[in-house]
Motif scaffolding. Sequence first.
Motif: not given
Length: 211
Positions: A3, A72, A82, A84-85, A87
């Motif tokens: 992350r 994600y 992965s 992230r798409y 937040r």
Amino acid sequence: MRRSRWLGLTFTALLAFGCGTDTTAPGDGNTNTEPVPQSQLTFLRPAPGVALSRDSAVFWAKRGEDREVAMYYLPTPGSSDSVRYLRFRVRKEALLTRPDGSAFAEGDSVRITIRIRDFSNLITEFSPSGLKFSASKPAELRLDFRNADPDRNRDGVVNAADTSLVASFAIWKQEAVSQPWYKLTSAVEVSSNFSEVKADITSFTNHAVAW
């Protein structure tokens, strides 16, 4: 699954679309931009073969606490990490009023749902509709475009013309399906961990990156 850190050193690559005034759709009490029909906008679309790990997320925002949620993509073949798409951060003083107009008191909470309404155009729906955030301490939305289709102008070739379009990226909002879109004051930020478009959010509706 790694992350990316919320805080850290970032390079502000581009800053566009305003000088600190949130330009949103009518009803938000802020300066408005002209409405634009969806047919006149080009939206970011996902790169071929990518998929999100889930198509919705639910979390509780609470007055007096800083909370956030992320969505994600699934790792691509050959990668253990992965991308992230999305937040979405609700600062501790961000919650203002509920959809019925009643104010939030310290310690009050609300259930927030984020749903992918149109994956082909990366349009995301936020609810409950009518939830309001403080204009001085707004919520913050960040949408990452690392896994977006690099052929941004959709001419079948990836080249400098596609790269130049990044300067036009902004987060747009739509009050309801079939209604026009309004451009929010946005900024593009790039670091070794993300390539994002961010904007302050004062109310809930549909959001997407477009130009």
